[in-house]
Design a protein around this motif. Structure first.
Motif: not given
Length: 143
Positions: A7-21, A27-30, A43-46
């Motif tokens: 879940x990542x929107x250009x106007x939001x500060x957070x990117x969220x990755x959720x695993x269901x299976x 990672x960020x910049x390697x 949840x990654x605060x950009x």
């Protein structure tokens, strides 16, 4: 196989990755942020490039991407961004205070956008209208 949601929107500060299976490496910049498995989320605060990892009910966390829409203690602006994506519309909120009003709601498959907006506006003491370009405008003093 692995199933996850980003879940990542250009106007939001957070990117969220959720695993269901399965298992997902984030990672960020390697630089490794974390490795998450079923019912885990990062949840990654950009703005400050910091991440938080925690356990979640993945079905609830990604319901926004499924048929049902689940808003869990989010701001009105966050909810409207999700509705814009889902329904391919433009939604403007006229008040900064109104944008920060928080609420929780679930909408099941089949409810149309106007029904959802009526309920959301009721929660937040606001009203919505559409202009000649079909842009939705939400007005009110805020919560």
């Amino acid at each position: 196989g692995t199933a996850f949601n980003i879940k990542a929107y250009p106007t939001e500060k957070n990117i969220t990755v959720t695993v269901t299976r399965g298992k997902v490496k984030v990672d960020h910049e390697k630089k490794l942020i974390g490795i998450i498995t079923q019912n885990q989320q990062i949840t990654f605060d950009t703005r400050v490039t910091q991440a938080a990892q925690h356990s979640v009910d993945s079905n609830t966390s990604i319901a926004w991407a499924d048929n049902d829409i689940f808003f869990d203690d989010i701001t009105l602006i966050e909810a409207m961004q999700q509705l814009e994506e889902r329904f391919h519309v433009t939604i403007d909120i006229d008040s900064e205070k109104l944008k920060e009003c928080r609420f929780t709601a679930t909408f099941v498959r089949g409810e149309d956008l106007d029904q959802m907006l009526m309920v959301i506006c009721e929660f937040n003491g606001s009203r919505f209208s559409r202009d000649e370009n079909n842009t939705i405008r939400i007005e009110g003093e805020g919560c």
